[in-house]
Design an enzyme around this catalytic site. Sequence first.
Site, mmCIF file in Angstrom:
data_model
loop_
_atom_site.group_PDB
_atom_site.id
_atom_site.type_symbol
_atom_site.label_atom_id
_atom_site.label_comp_id
_atom_site.label_asym_id
_atom_site.label_seq_id
_atom_site.Cartn_x
_atom_site.Cartn_y
_atom_site.Cartn_z
ATOM 1 N N GLU A 216 1.203 -1.436 -0.128
ATOM 2 C CA GLU A 216 0.147 0.268 0.339
ATOM 3 C C GLU A 216 0.644 1.227 -0.006
ATOM 4 O O GLU A 216 0.611 2.327 0.567
ATOM 5 C CB GLU A 216 -0.810 -0.077 1.137
ATOM 6 C CG GLU A 216 -1.902 -1.397 1.368
ATOM 7 C CD GLU A 216 -3.413 -0.966 2.867
ATOM 8 O OE1 GLU A 216 -2.955 -0.155 3.510
ATOM 9 O OE2 GLU A 216 -4.212 -1.481 2.462
ATOM 10 N N GLU B 66 -6.358 -7.471 -1.649
ATOM 11 C CA GLU B 66 -7.406 -6.746 -0.292
ATOM 12 C C GLU B 66 -8.411 -6.895 -0.324
ATOM 13 O O GLU B 66 -9.254 -5.752 -0.821
ATOM 14 C CB GLU B 66 -6.246 -6.187 0.910
ATOM 15 C CG GLU B 66 -5.416 -6.289 1.444
ATOM 16 C CD GLU B 66 -4.818 -5.482 2.200
ATOM 17 O OE1 GLU B 66 -5.663 -4.780 2.592
ATOM 18 O OE2 GLU B 66 -3.669 -5.681 2.675
#
Length: 848
Positions: A185, A253
């Site tokens: 991320e 995710e």
Amino acid sequence: MVGVGSGGSLLVLVITAFCFFSSLVAFEVTYDNRAIKIDGERKIILSGSIHYPRSTPEMWPSLIKKSKDGGLNAIETYVFWSSHEPQRRQYDFSGNLDLIRFLRNIQEQGLYAILRLGPFVCAEWNFGGLPVWLGNMPGVRFRTQNDVYTNEMKNFTTLIVDMIKRENLLASQGGPIILTQIENEYGLVSSSYGDEAKSYVNWSISLAKSFNVSVPWVMCQEWDAPEVLDTCNGWYCDQFYPKNPDAPKVWTENWTGWFNEWGGANPLRTAEDLAFAVARFFQYGGTLNNYYMYHGGTNFGRTAGGPYIATTYDYNSPLDEYGNPNQPKWGHLKQLHLVLQSIEKILTYGEVRNINYGNMMSATIYDLNGKRACFFGNANETNDRTITFEGKKYHVPAWSVSVLPDCQAEVYNTARVNTQTSVMVKHSRDSDEAPLKWTWRREYLEFLKGHPSNKRSEYFRDATSATQLMEQKLVTNDSSDYLWYMTSVDIDGNDPVWGKEEVTLQVRTEGHILHVFVNGRHMGSHRAKIRSYRFVFERSVKLQHGKNTIALLSATVGLPNAGAYYETIKQGIVGPVMLIGTNNQAKDLSTNKWVYKVGLHGEAAELFRDDAPGHHNWLSENLPINRSFVWYKTTFKSPSGQDPVVLDLLGLGKGAAWVNGHHIGRYWPSYLAPEDGCSSTCDYRGKYNPNKCLSNCGKSSQRWYHVPRSFLRDEGNSLVLFEEFGGNPTLASVQTVTVGKACGNAYEGNTLELLCQGGRVISEVKFASFGDPKGNCESFETGSCESPNSLSVVENLLVLHRFIMLIYKCKWQACVGKESCSIDVSEETFGPSGCHGSIKRLAVEAIC
Ligand SMILES: *[C@@H]1O[C@H](CO)[C@@H](O)[C@H](O)[C@H]1NC(C)=O
Ligand SMILES: *[C@@H]1O[C@H](CO)[C@@H](O)[C@H](O)[C@H]1NC(C)=O
Ligand SMILES: *[C@@H]1O[C@H](CO)[C@@H](O)[C@H](O)[C@H]1NC(C)=O
Ligand SMILES: *[C@@H]1O[C@H](CO)[C@@H](O)[C@H](O)[C@H]1NC(C)=O
Ligand SMILES: *[C@@H]1O[C@H](CO)[C@@H](O)[C@H](O)[C@H]1NC(C)=O
Ligand SMILES: *[C@@H]1O[C@H](CO)[C@@H](O)[C@H](O)[C@H]1NC(C)=O
Ligand SMILES: CC(=O)N[C@H]1CO[C@H](CO)[C@@H](O)[C@@H]1O
């Protein structure tokens, strides 16, 4: 009709056919703009996150099996650096840190593995998975072009990759790993790092490439990553498209729910909404979906991040914290997986055409040489829609997707749940057992009375000192939540400001908890509120002439795990610490000589060990209730059966718990969720966010604490609590968790399966209605129409089962006397319902 066996066997067949691969033969993993390719064949990858340290090796095979039974063909995990290298160059891969064993378990069950090396993981893990000692290294700056950081990152990731290769765990070696990830991320924070972000990303990629793993690299949420797969994280990823036109659409995710926090309510993401998000992702060309989390598990020990991440990491996942299917989520997704896998070829090779019906209603048609599969998606939050497709009418509820594997018959709709809802209940211990008998002892605090530099206690052997207030992590390396800050103040009796009056002690801390002692007397404690960790403690205190001892115990509750520069967030007492006398004259104690002592005396003495020597003087008389800084100890018998075991700690304050020496995590049942923000009803329609569908308002934010069965012995288990705030241990109990009620809910044409757990059987049917029943599990009501015999049919089915069982003995897997049964939902089973128009459904509430 009466079903035999479980519908799972067909699924297992399908899954096995799709994802079996030899554990010896190497295979090639590549990708193109449609999908990940295994030996040149495009694949649909349905993956689920299971973090190995959040369960136990004894749980892994069953968690992986239940994932496979739920229709997954891959398991994803991060690698948790801070746990593997707790001190620099000292490694731990034992117990639930046995990454290799975990990957082998995945391989043994014929699943793929996705390995996210991080080393930053976020994941609500303490300090985001990066070691605290690394944060303390001079000159370090995390996650940017910084030599101290990149050298350590390279050192650790190299170690892991070398291990993986040595064990032949890569697909190119015949192992299960098909994808690897570096960083995590990063796109969310890169702008904060300016130009260095770019070169750090480049460096990370070249490091990854130097590992020569021969499987693709992923960088999730990194929109500007050359040469690696840029992937999506979020609750919805249907509108995500990778920048690279040659890359497939990958969802690393997919948040199945949300995490629990101390002082927070319980999050719930509905099965309908999660299935909607997944179906829509596949409708719009997605081919790899990873559930974050599929099994959330438990933040054992001090692994919870934060601040204030709770010990449970259930995440409202398809498998609950204890590893049980979270129904209906698990079953509803399993049916979707089955459908998706059945059209894998069409989805990954077919030509794609969209029809826009307006108002967020669309159809997507995949066509592979005349073999077709269709999705009808209605993203309108309020309005159901009936569309005409090729002359036929289809009803698509608001916020739902229908899947038609042949473009004619709808076999799945995300809003129509045909899976039971399990109502979990806690059972107390076997009734013949005596209540828990507690012994206790105080945390050693005698040293508070003397001068800190006297070091009268052995406990102070390793105390340090400085003429300044030190940041907490720098002193502790996070080896404990607790740090004592102690100093002494000389008061001249003739000084009008300091000698006579009461003075105000003011302590500024970055959090999270502060306990203040003056001359050995406890002057008060304060905890930070969730999301606002810095505070000033102020109390008027009486000082004596001569020497005064001021002792401040600072406690952290999980270190930050996210955000740019999170390693620079300070913890503990950074000052100033002031005494304010009459006329507002102030004495700043910040540059006094401060003595630092890391950890509690009871931690150093290892009071939590079950084999701890007996000379610790545990007392059995006068059990203190609601007193802070007390250690409690008891023994208990393992509950019989196989149901998961939990501690009910309602009545305790805050602290930590150990069972047979295993640290089961921090507890804080006295921290209640806010009164407001929950809703009694939950509409699955509309975008999910963590404030939607909350429950448990006004109640303990975590009351039950998981004790994995493998931590237990048959007899004589020790339970030790350290109580920091004060509580009543006689209210605590050991319980088991099981399915108490199975609520069935299935639409006509489907099969309703009911399942109890732990050897329990269906004993009573409280409600059954085939028609248009209203309400939800535990509040079902008959609607405007129903088959008059609904209840007796369901009951009779049970009787019939019993009869069949009598005749066939064990040959039939019937319902009664077994944990599960299945019912065909149709007018043939129930007789006419008299319902017109609407789709009929069966609702059943059965007691296990
Ligand atoms: C923290 O850990 C580092 C690396 O293991 C070590 O060098 C340092 O001395 C430790 N600091 C303290 C205060 O223990
Ligand atoms: C990691 O660091 C140690 C020294 O601290 C060194 O011996 C080892 O070779 C390093 N590993 C790599 C892969 O650089
Ligand atoms: C990063 O790599 C890309 C592509 O390889 C290159 O165009 C860019 O200049 C590099 N940036 C830096 C800061 O090194
Ligand atoms: C990379 O690994 C493959 C096998 O996985 C091997 O054949 C190849 O020689 C390796 N290349 C390098 C540069 O190490
Ligand atoms: C949902 O449908 C209704 C009725 O057709 C329409 O008025 C509304 O604008 C739609 N909402 C969205 C977000 O499309
Ligand atoms: C526990 O003690 C605190 C003060 O020490 C008091 O405020 C609280 O009401 C007590 N709770 C119970 C249950 O006795
Ligand atoms: C962008 C974002 O919020 N990412 C979060 C996604 O969820 C995981 C797990 O809860 C977090 O670790 C990320 O920070």
